[in-house]
Design a protein around this motif. Structure first.
Motif, PDB file in Angstrom:
ATOM      1  N   THR A  11      -5.487 -30.673   5.169  1.00 54.75           N
ATOM      2  CA  THR A  11      -6.064 -31.688   4.274  1.00 54.75           C
ATOM      3  C   THR A  11      -5.150 -31.979   3.094  1.00 54.75           C
ATOM      4  N   GLY A  12      -4.262 -31.030   2.771  1.00 57.44           N
ATOM      5  CA  GLY A  12      -3.362 -31.211   1.634  1.00 57.44           C
ATOM      6  C   GLY A  12      -4.024 -31.043   0.286  1.00 57.44           C
ATOM      7  N   ALA A  13      -5.211 -30.440   0.257  1.00 59.13           N
ATOM      8  CA  ALA A  13      -5.989 -30.358  -0.984  1.00 59.13           C
ATOM      9  C   ALA A  13      -5.255 -29.600  -2.080  1.00 59.13           C
ATOM     10  N   GLU A  14      -4.627 -28.480  -1.724  1.00 61.99           N
ATOM     11  CA  GLU A  14      -3.964 -27.691  -2.767  1.00 61.99           C
ATOM     12  C   GLU A  14      -2.656 -28.317  -3.220  1.00 61.99           C
ATOM     13  N   LEU A  15      -2.015 -29.079  -2.358  1.00 63.40           N
ATOM     14  CA  LEU A  15      -0.839 -29.830  -2.800  1.00 63.40           C
ATOM     15  C   LEU A  15      -1.262 -30.884  -3.817  1.00 63.40           C
ATOM     16  N   VAL A  16      -2.377 -31.533  -3.562  1.00 64.21           N
ATOM     17  CA  VAL A  16      -2.926 -32.494  -4.528  1.00 64.21           C
ATOM     18  C   VAL A  16      -3.201 -31.799  -5.857  1.00 64.21           C
ATOM     19  N   SER A  17      -3.781 -30.614  -5.779  1.00 62.64           N
ATOM     20  CA  SER A  17      -4.081 -29.856  -6.997  1.00 62.64           C
ATOM     21  C   SER A  17      -2.813 -29.537  -7.774  1.00 62.64           C
ATOM     22  N   ALA A  18      -1.752 -29.122  -7.054  1.00 60.87           N
ATOM     23  CA  ALA A  18      -0.493 -28.800  -7.723  1.00 60.87           C
ATOM     24  C   ALA A  18       0.084 -30.026  -8.420  1.00 60.87           C
ATOM     25  N   VAL A  19       0.026 -31.171  -7.759  1.00 58.61           N
ATOM     26  CA  VAL A  19       0.557 -32.404  -8.363  1.00 58.61           C
ATOM     27  C   VAL A  19      -0.231 -32.770  -9.614  1.00 58.61           C
ATOM     28  N   ARG A  20      -1.538 -32.683  -9.546  1.00 63.21           N
ATOM     29  CA  ARG A  20      -2.353 -33.058 -10.707  1.00 63.21           C
ATOM     30  C   ARG A  20      -2.145 -32.103 -11.871  1.00 63.21           C
ATOM     31  N   ARG A  21      -1.934 -30.848 -11.582  1.00 58.86           N
ATOM     32  CA  ARG A  21      -1.620 -29.903 -12.654  1.00 58.86           C
ATOM     33  C   ARG A  21      -0.258 -30.209 -13.257  1.00 58.86           C
ATOM     34  N   CYS A  22       0.661 -30.640 -12.408  1.00 61.14           N
ATOM     35  CA  CYS A  22       1.990 -31.022 -12.873  1.00 61.14           C
ATOM     36  C   CYS A  22       1.924 -32.218 -13.829  1.00 61.14           C
ATOM     37  N   GLY A  43      10.025 -35.227  -0.253  1.00 58.12           N
ATOM     38  CA  GLY A  43       9.160 -34.419   0.588  1.00 58.12           C
ATOM     39  C   GLY A  43       9.823 -33.149   1.084  1.00 58.12           C
ATOM     40  N   GLY A  44       8.994 -32.228   1.546  1.00 51.67           N
ATOM     41  CA  GLY A  44       9.497 -30.960   2.061  1.00 51.67           C
ATOM     42  C   GLY A  44       9.401 -30.861   3.566  1.00 51.67           C
ATOM     43  N   SER A  45       9.266 -31.992   4.261  1.00 54.65           N
ATOM     44  CA  SER A  45       9.062 -31.928   5.703  1.00 54.65           C
ATOM     45  C   SER A  45      10.303 -31.421   6.416  1.00 54.65           C
ATOM     46  N   ASP A  46      10.094 -30.460   7.313  1.00 55.01           N
ATOM     47  CA  ASP A  46      11.164 -29.889   8.112  1.00 55.01           C
ATOM     48  C   ASP A  46      11.075 -30.347   9.570  1.00 55.01           C
ATOM     49  N   GLY A  47      10.305 -31.399   9.814  1.00 55.77           N
ATOM     50  CA  GLY A  47      10.113 -31.877  11.167  1.00 55.77           C
ATOM     51  C   GLY A  47       8.850 -31.346  11.809  1.00 55.77           C
ATOM     52  N   ASN A  48       8.201 -30.407  11.149  1.00 50.29           N
ATOM     53  CA  ASN A  48       6.952 -29.837  11.652  1.00 50.29           C
ATOM     54  C   ASN A  48       5.822 -30.834  11.426  1.00 50.29           C
ATOM     55  N   VAL A  49       5.100 -31.185  12.481  1.00 40.49           N
ATOM     56  CA  VAL A  49       4.050 -32.197  12.358  1.00 40.49           C
ATOM     57  C   VAL A  49       2.901 -31.718  11.476  1.00 40.49           C
ATOM     58  N   VAL A  50       2.727 -30.392  11.367  1.00 43.76           N
ATOM     59  CA  VAL A  50       1.684 -29.861  10.486  1.00 43.76           C
ATOM     60  C   VAL A  50       2.030 -30.165   9.028  1.00 43.76           C
ATOM     61  N   VAL A  51       3.311 -29.982   8.662  1.00 45.51           N
ATOM     62  CA  VAL A  51       3.754 -30.293   7.305  1.00 45.51           C
ATOM     63  C   VAL A  51       3.579 -31.781   7.017  1.00 45.51           C
ATOM     64  N   THR A  52       3.976 -32.618   7.972  1.00 46.12           N
ATOM     65  CA  THR A  52       3.803 -34.056   7.790  1.00 46.12           C
ATOM     66  C   THR A  52       2.336 -34.414   7.593  1.00 46.12           C
ATOM     67  N   ALA A  53       1.440 -33.727   8.321  1.00 50.02           N
ATOM     68  CA  ALA A  53       0.007 -34.023   8.212  1.00 50.02           C
ATOM     69  C   ALA A  53      -0.522 -33.732   6.819  1.00 50.02           C
ATOM     70  N   PHE A  54      -0.212 -32.542   6.260  1.00 50.40           N
ATOM     71  CA  PHE A  54      -0.792 -32.263   4.944  1.00 50.40           C
ATOM     72  C   PHE A  54      -0.089 -33.037   3.843  1.00 50.40           C
ATOM     73  N   GLU A  55       1.189 -33.375   4.030  1.00 51.63           N
ATOM     74  CA  GLU A  55       1.848 -34.246   3.063  1.00 51.63           C
ATOM     75  C   GLU A  55       1.217 -35.639   3.082  1.00 51.63           C
ATOM     76  N   ALA A  56       0.993 -36.164   4.286  1.00 56.95           N
ATOM     77  CA  ALA A  56       0.407 -37.500   4.411  1.00 56.95           C
ATOM     78  C   ALA A  56      -0.988 -37.547   3.798  1.00 56.95           C
ATOM     79  N   ASN A  57      -1.790 -36.529   4.059  1.00 61.19           N
ATOM     80  CA  ASN A  57      -3.144 -36.495   3.493  1.00 61.19           C
ATOM     81  C   ASN A  57      -3.105 -36.371   1.976  1.00 61.19           C
ATOM     82  N   ALA A  58      -2.156 -35.584   1.459  1.00 59.51           N
ATOM     83  CA  ALA A  58      -2.033 -35.445   0.009  1.00 59.51           C
ATOM     84  C   ALA A  58      -1.611 -36.763  -0.636  1.00 59.51           C
ATOM     85  N   ILE A  59      -0.635 -37.443  -0.040  1.00 51.04           N
ATOM     86  CA  ILE A  59      -0.175 -38.718  -0.587  1.00 51.04           C
ATOM     87  C   ILE A  59      -1.306 -39.746  -0.571  1.00 51.04           C
TER      88      ILE A  59
END
Length: 444
Positions: free
Chosen positions: A306-317, A332-348
């Protein structure tokens, strides 16, 4: 910890923190990437320095002559026992200090903080096993001394910090953080706090890792042999394929199906604005704020898509001073892993809304996923993009995945963009989500 109490507020009650030097020791196409210009030539053109020998891998191929040219006065008693991690970390530090108009010897960094991020242990194994397997009854005194020196320098994650601090003769803070691919990003945050709060005027931050290519090749063979059994046991909540390193990594591309690893080091020099101004240093930009969170999952290898904690980190920033609309670019920090892309996309999508207008790129396809250097790399590359008014393309992304809520800048050409603020993301598998807010030299 109370979320509000945990917000980092040193932007409001401390000194400005700027980046004045960057240096690298990374895979290149014909020779290693060392300087900011070397780096820009690769990333601005979306070039991949990965080479295939059964698996795709980013190898630095640093020669002894290259090392001696940059560090000619290192005592052989110690240098003959350096691992690749030592050499990569020292070379990137030497390049960064030169770029900053400093020298790493003669006491010029005597009061600097020397901070290192390390994720892997591959470079430590040989020294460790050499001592473990040595027979005291058959080992001569000189051989025992050689084994002792090698082990003292190389068998712990603090290996690179140890030799960097000795070479600079620093009496300032010196320690290593190890939290996987977020390691040097966390050290960027530690350096910013130290400088903002007046503990030090200058910090040298390095991320360095080595992934043993033979280990990766053997993992590939093991996984290939296990795939048939895996297919028979697979349930609906498991991926169709086990990880593969035999195809090219393609962050944000619809064909993304793997990660390629690499090795190397990246260093950034951080100073208080006053310290940099006194010596007339060139300023790449500012580190305005950092924040980190964790998904809180019990599975040590899982991420919350869901990217919820990435969202939290950005808002704290961002806190109460900046708005997400001020930030048109995210590294972005994507390394080609589709899981990383998924939570980044949801956070954005959560941060910018479903119709947000933001560029987000990853250059991991240039050098391979190299672990701890990623944080320093993200800061260095993003500030160079900001300074030059261009966003570099996502390396190896040619056909963007469907439904991305951001523009990954596919292809091999940079995109013009005039921006004063950017975010840089880094992650640890099953652990830290890290966000860094960067600004141009005069951003407020």
């Amino acid at each position: 910890m109370n979320r509000e109490a945990g917000k980092d507020k040193s932007w409001s009650d401390g000194r400005d923190v700027v980046v004045t030097g960057v240096g690298f020791c990374l895979p290149g196409r014909t020779e290693p990437v060392f300087t900011a210009d070397d780096m820009w030539d690769v990333v601005s053109n979306g070039r991949s320095c990965l080479k295939r020998d059964e698996v795709y891998y980013g190898s630095v191929e640093l020669t002894r002559e290259m090392f001696d040219e940059r560090l000619p006065d290192v005592p052989p008693f110690f240098s003959q026992h350096y691992t690749s991690a030592h050499r990569f970390g020292l070379v990137s530090m030497a390049e960064a200090t030169t770029d900053a108009g400093l020298t790493f010897c003669g006491g010029a960094l005597g009061e600097a903080a020397i901070l290192v991020g390390r994720g892997g242990v591959d470079s430590n194994v040989e020294s460790y096993l050499s001592v473990l397997s040595a027979d005291p009854g058959k080992t001569s005194a000189p051989e025992a001394m050689e084994l002792f020196v090698a082990a003292q320098q190389a068998v712990t994650p603090s290996d690179v910090a140890l030799v960097q601090a000795a070479l600079t003769q620093s009496n300032g803070p010196c320690y290593t953080v190890s939290c996987g691919c977020a390691s040097s990003a966390v050290q960027i945050g530690n350096a910013r706090r130290m400088i903002a709060h007046g503990e030090v005027d200058i910090a040298v931050v390095t991320g360095v890792d080595v992934f043993n290519v033979h280990l990766i090749q053997n993992i590939q063979r093991l996984l290939s042999g296990a795939q048939q059994t895996y297919d028979a046991l697979r349930t609906t909540d498991m991926p169709e394929l086990l990880p593969s390193f035999t195809s090219l990594m393609r962050p944000y591309d619809r064909r993304a199906d793997c990660i390629n690893h690499g090795e190397g080091a990246a260093t950034v020099i951080m100073e208080s604005r006053e310290h940099a101004a006194r010596r007339g240093a060139h300023v790449y930009g500012q580190v305005l704020a950092t924040a980190m969170t964790r998904d809180g999952l019990a599975n040590p290898l899982a991420c919350d898509d869901t990217g919820a904690e990435l969202v939290s980190a950005v808002r704290r920033c961002l806190g109460d001073r900046w708005r997400i609309d001020d930030v048109p670019y995210v590294h972005g920090g994507s390394d080609g892993n589709v899981v990383v892309t998924a939570f980044e996309a949801n956070a954005i999508k959560e941060l910018y809304g479903p119709d947000g207008d933001v560029l987000m790129t990853s250059q991991e396809g240039c050098f391979g996923h190299n672990g701890a250097p990623a944080g320093c790399l993200g800061v260095a590359m993003t500030l160079m993009m900001m300074e030059r008014g261009q966003v570099c393309p996502t390396a190896n992304c040619e056909q963007p995945a469907d439904g991305l809520p951001f523009d990954p800048v596919p292809g091999v050409r940079p995109r013009p963009l005039d921006f004063d603020y950017a975010l840089s993301f880094n992650y640890q598998v099953g652990g830290v989500k890290n966000a860094i807010l960067l600004g141009s030299p005069e951003a407020v």
